[in-house]
Design a protein around this motif. Structure first.
Motif, PDB file in Angstrom:
ATOM      1  N   SER A   1       7.370   4.735   4.660  1.00 37.09           N
ATOM      2  CA  SER A   1       7.630   5.746   3.628  1.00 37.09           C
ATOM      3  C   SER A   1       9.076   6.211   3.682  1.00 37.09           C
TER       4      SER A   1
ATOM      5  N   ARG B   1      -3.050  11.489  -8.245  1.00 34.29           N
ATOM      6  CA  ARG B   1      -2.496  10.171  -8.555  1.00 34.29           C
ATOM      7  C   ARG B   1      -2.657   9.910 -10.050  1.00 34.29           C
TER       8      ARG B   1
ATOM      9  N   ARG C   1       1.597   8.383  -6.952  1.00 37.81           N
ATOM     10  CA  ARG C   1       1.496   9.802  -6.625  1.00 37.81           C
ATOM     11  C   ARG C   1       2.763  10.534  -7.070  1.00 37.81           C
TER      12      ARG C   1
ATOM     13  N   VAL D   1       2.175  11.767   4.095  1.00 36.01           N
ATOM     14  CA  VAL D   1       1.601  10.430   4.280  1.00 36.01           C
ATOM     15  C   VAL D   1       0.970  10.323   5.657  1.00 36.01           C
TER      16      VAL D   1
ATOM     17  N   GLU E   1       1.735   4.166  -3.136  1.00 33.91           N
ATOM     18  CA  GLU E   1       1.601   5.615  -3.036  1.00 33.91           C
ATOM     19  C   GLU E   1       2.749   6.310  -3.768  1.00 33.91           C
TER      20      GLU E   1
ATOM     21  N   GLU F   1       0.825  -1.211   0.000  1.00 32.70           N
ATOM     22  CA  GLU F   1       0.000   0.000   0.000  1.00 32.70           C
ATOM     23  C   GLU F   1       0.857   1.259   0.000  1.00 32.70           C
ATOM     24  N   THR F   2       1.880   1.262   0.847  1.00 33.33           N
ATOM     25  CA  THR F   2       2.738   2.442   0.937  1.00 33.33           C
ATOM     26  C   THR F   2       3.579   2.609  -0.325  1.00 33.33           C
TER      27      THR F   2
END
Length: 541
Positions: A363, A472, A229, A355, A225, A221-222
Motif C-alpha cells: 500500500s 467501495r 475504495r 489496510v 483496494e 488485490e492491494t
C-alpha cells in the motif's frame, strides 16, 4: 537471516530500540533525499558546462526519474512484503548511492539520464520498506508522529544537499559533489544494515490484525483496494497533486534564487539550506504531531489539516515568484515551504491505518507510486518545459530571430554564449530569468486543484465514519478521473500540437505522453462501465 535474529525480531520491542531504529531509518532517508535534491541544487552549474535546457533538466529530474521510480517501487513492495524489508532497503541504498556517484562521471545527456534513472531504481527500495518497518515498531496511535519524524529525512536531506552540494560545487565542481555524496551514502547503508533488525509483522497491531499479519496480499488485490475504495483513492490523488507543487518548488527554487533573484552560490548554501531545514523540518514534524492529536477527535482531519494549510499557502507562493529580491523571495517562500508538507504524514498514516498489516508495504508502494508519478513526474517536468517555452518566446520577440536560432542559443554553454554580441548575451540572460519566473507562477492554480482533492478525501473519510465500515464503489470515481484527465489531455494535445506531432516517432517523449493519455481514457471508460454494470446487477437483485 539467522535463527537468533528471527527470535529477536519476533520479541516485543523496548521503546529505546524502536527509537534507535526510527533514527537509523531517518538517517538513510536523509541520504535518499540528499541524492535526489543534489541535482536540483547544481542545475545551474550543469547547464553552464553542458548546455542542457530547462526542459531537458525537467524531464531528467521529473518525468523519466519518476516513471522508473514508481514502476520499481511496486516491484519492491511485492518483494518487501515477502522477504526481509531491512535487506531490501540496504540493497536499494547501495544502488542509489552508486548511481549518484555515476552522475558525476557522465559526459553527455544520455549518460546522465541513464545514471539518474539508476538512482530512481535504487530509491524505489527506500521508502516503502521503511514505512512498513516503522509500522511494526510503533502502535497505530503513535505512527503519525513516528512517520513524521522519519519524514524529517526530506527537509534535512534537501537542506544538506543545498549546503554541501553548493559548497563542494564551489570548491571542486558539481561532478565531485555527486561522487563524494554517493560514496558517503554507501557507508551509511552498511551502518544501517548492522543496526536495524527486521521486526515481526503486525507486532504492534491489535490481536485480530496481528493474527493475519503474515498473510500475503498480491499487488492486484492491494491495488484494487485503491481503485475500489474512495478513501484510499482520494488520499493517493490528493497526495499526488500536493507533491506536484511541492516537487516543482523543491526542484526549481534553487535555480530561481540563483538565476532570477541574483543569489550567489555561497548565499544559497547558507540561507536557502537554513530555510529548508527550519521551515520544511518544522512542517514535517508538526504535521505528524497535529494530525495524531486531531485524528483522535475525527479521522476527517487527515484530509482537512493539509487542505487548510494549502489554502493559506496559495497566495504566498504566487507573491514569492513575483518578489523583487532574493531576501524577500526567500522570506515569502518559507511560508509555503512550511505549509505544503502537511499532506505527507497524514496521508501515510491514513493509508497504513486503513489496510491490513500484510498490505502495508504494498500500500505504501502504491501510494508513493501515485504520489511520485503525479508529483515528481509532473511538477518539475512542467516547470522545465514551460520555462524553456517562455524563454524561447521572449528571445524570439526580443531579438527578432527564428525559432531555430533561439534553439541554438538555448543549447549553448556559458563559454559558447560569451562569444556572442553583448546585447544577445543580455537578452538570453533576461529571457532565461523571466521564463523561469513565469513558469513557477503558473504553479499557483495547481494549489487549488490539490485543495479540491483534499476536500474530496475528507468527504470520503466522513462517509466511511458514518457507515462504520469501508465503502467501495467498484472503481467508479477513479474511472471518472481517468476519463476526464485522459480525454482533456488528448484534446489539448490535438489542439496545441496537431495530430501529426502526436504520432511523430521522432519525438519519443511526446508519443509516450500521448499513449499514456490514451490508456488513461480507455481505462477510465472501462472502469465507468464496470461500475455501472455492477450497480445494475445489485439493483436487479
Amino acid at each position: 537471516m539467522t535463527a537468533p535474529e528471527n527470535a529477536r525480531a519476533g520479541a516485543p520491542r523496548t521503546a529505546p530500540y524502536a527509537w534507535v531504529v526510527l533514527g537509523m531509518l531517518a538517517f538513510i532517508y536523509v541520504f535518499n533525499f540528499l541524492d535526489r535534491q543534489l541535482m536540483s541544487t547544481v542545475i545551474e552549474s550543469i547547464k553552464r558546462d553542458t548546455g542542457f535546457t530547462d526542459a531537458e533538466m525537467g524531464y531528467m529530474t521529473g518525468f523519466w526519474f519518476a516513471l522508473v521510480y514508481t514502476t520499481f517501487g511496486v516491484v519492491v513492495g511485492f518483494f518487501a512484503d515477502r522477504t526481509s524489508r531491512r535487506n531490501v532497503l540496504f540493497c536499494g541504498a547501495v544502488l542509489w548511492s552508486a548511481f549518484t556517484a555515476m552522475c558525476g562521471m557522465a559526459t553527455n545527456y544520455w549518460m546522465m539520464l541513464a545514471a539518474r534513472v539508476g538512482v530512481g531504481v535504487g530509491e524505489a527500495a527506500g521508502t516503502p520498506p521503511s514505512y512498513s518497518i516503522i509500522s511494526d515498531y510503533f502502535p497505530a496511535e503513535k505512527r503519525g508522529a513516528a512517520l513524521a519524524i522519519f519524514s524529517l529525512g526530506v527537509p534535512f536531506g534537501q537542506a544538506l544537499a543545498v549546503a554541501f552540494g553548493s559548497q563542494i560545487d564551489i570548491i571542486w565542481g558539481w561532478r565531485a559533489a555527486f561522487i563524494g555524496i554517493g560514496i558517503a551514502g554507501i557507508f551509511a547503508a552498511i551502518l544501517m544494515y548492522f543496526v536495524v533488525r527486521e521486526p515481526r509483522r503486525g507486532a504492534m497491531d491489535p490481536p485480530h490484525l496481528a493474527a493475519i499479519a503474515h498473510e500475503t496480499s498480491g499487488f492486484g488485490e492491494t491495488f484494487w483496494e485503491f481503485v475500489n475504495r474512495p478513501v484510499l483513492l482520494f488520499t493517493a490523488l490528493s497526495c499526488g497533486l500536493s507533491a506536484f507543487v511541492g516537487y516543482a518548488a523543491l526542484n526549481w527554487n534553487a535555480p530561481f534564487l540563483l538565476r532570477v533573484q541574483g543569489m550567489t552560490r555561497e548565499e544559497l548554501s547558507i540561507w536557502y539550506a537554513l530555510m529548508l531545514a527550519i521551515a520544511l523540518g518544522l512542517g514535517t514534524w508538526l504535521s505528524g504531531v497535529m494530525v495524531d492529536w486531531l485524528a483522535k477527535r475525527s479521522r476527517v482531519w487527515y484530509a482537512m489539516l493539509p487542505a487548510l494549510t494549502f489554502a493559506i499557502a496559495t497566495p504566498f507562493w504566487y507573491f514569492a515568484t513575483q518578489a523583487a529580491s532574493w531576501q524577500a523571495a526567500l522570506a515569502i517562500l518559507s511560508v509555503p515551504t512550511f505549509l505544503t508538507i502537511f499532506y505527507l504524514a497524514p496521508g501515510i498514516a491514513l493509508v497504513n491505518n486503513s489496510v491490513k498489516p500484510s498490505q502495508r508495504t504494498m500500500s505504501s508502494a502504491i501510494l508513493l507510486m501515485v504520489l511520485n508519478f503525479i508529483g515528481l513526474g509532473g511538477g518539475p517536468t512542467l516547470v522545465g518545459a514551460l520555462s524553456t517555452s517562455f524563454t524561447a518566446s521572449k528571445l524570439e520577440a526580443g531579438l527578432g530571430v527564428t525559432p531555430e536560432q533561439v534553439g541554438a542559443y538555448l543549447k549553448m554553454t556559458t563559454a559558447e554564449a560569451k562569444t556572442l554580441p553583448e546585447n544577445v548575451q543580455t537578452a538570453i540572460v533576461a529571457a532565461g530569468a523571466g521564463g523561469l519566473r513565469d513558469a513557477l507562477a503558473w504553479m499557483t492554480p495547481f494549489y487549488l486543484v490539490a485543495i479540491f482533492l483534499l476536500l474530496l478525501q475528507a468527504l470520503a473519510v466522513s462517509r466511511e465514519l458514518k457507515a462504520g465500515a469501508p465503502i467501495r464503489d467498484g472503481g467508479a470515481r477513479l474511472g471518472i478521473v481517468l476519463l476526464v484527465v485522459g480525454a482533456v489531455g488528448l484534446v489539448a494535445n490535438f489542439v496545441m500540437r496537431g495530430p501529426a506531432a502526436m504520432v511523430s516517432i521522432s519525438d519519443v517523449l511526446s508519443m509516450t505522453q500521448g499513449l499514456m493519455l490514451l490508456i488513461a481514457t480507455l481505462a477510465g471508460t472501462f472502469l465507468c462501465f464496470k461500475a455501472i454494470r455492477s450497480r445494475s446487477s445489485v439493483d436487479a437483485l
